[in-house]
Design an enzyme around this catalytic site. Structure first.
Site: not given
Length: 199
Positions: A41, A45, A68, A128, A151
């Site tokens: 997988e 990101r 977070r 990422e 956001e």
């Protein structure tokens, strides 16, 4: 050894705030030949930017604190001390993101920008790529709550003397990888950086 890989199949497993792709692939082996087909997988990101905001005159680092989701399995760690960071949107350069995110997340105008490095955060499962900068700022009026409402950002900002920031690192109060790398870089480069940037 010729380093090669072959993608046998690729599917989008999930598309939401982020995307998860599933791959069946094989790759060349150091001893020669090819691996068996393996399933992996890949968390998509995207490419991001992080900026260590530093005031060389006051010898202060701008830290941000925010919720977070990655910390919710250890609830006491769900609010993390970090540095400014954000995703590169289509058509933007890493430098443009650094200037934009510094204003949005910390209310800081970067006076000078220096590239520190680029790196993968978790190459075992995430795409990422982080471009890490150091930005010279004036921390005189830094502080308060920042972020963009649309956001859902709720960011507490403060300027902290370098010695205190480094002690926070030593005391394991900063537990996010990107600020750890940035602060350690600053510890190594602070004398020559201050020599270059102090008025």
């Amino acid at each position: 050894m010729k380093k090669q890989f072959e993608i046998i199949d690729r599917k989008v497993g999930y598309q939401g705030f982020f995307r998860l792709e599933t791959y069946r692939l094989r790759h060349s082996l150091f001893a020669g030949g090819w691996s068996d087909a393996i399933d992996r997988e890949l968390f998509m990101r995207g490419n991001c930017v992080a900026v260590l905001l530093y005031d060389p005159d006051a010898d202060k680092v701008v830290l941000i604190e925010q919720f977070r989701v990655g910390g919710i399995l250890q609830p006491e760690k769900a609010w993390m001390l970090e540095i400014v960071a954000g995703a590169i949107e289509e058509g933007e350069t890493a430098e443009e993101v650094a200037y934009r995110e510094s204003m949005e997340e910390a209310g800081c105008e970067i006076q000078e920008l220096m590239l520190i490095n680029g790196f993968y955060t978790t190459p075992g499962g995430s795409s990422e790529w982080i471009t890490l900068f150091c930005g010279k700022v004036d921390s005189t009026h830094v502080g308060g709550i920042h972020g963009l409402d649309h956001e859902h950002e709720d960011i507490m900002v403060r300027a902290v003397h370098f010695d205190e920031v480094y002690q926070m690192l030593e005391d394991r109060l900063i537990e996010s990888a990107i600020p750890i790398l940035a602060i350690q870089w600053l510890a190594l480069n602070r004398p020559k950086l201050r020599q270059k940037w102090v008025k």
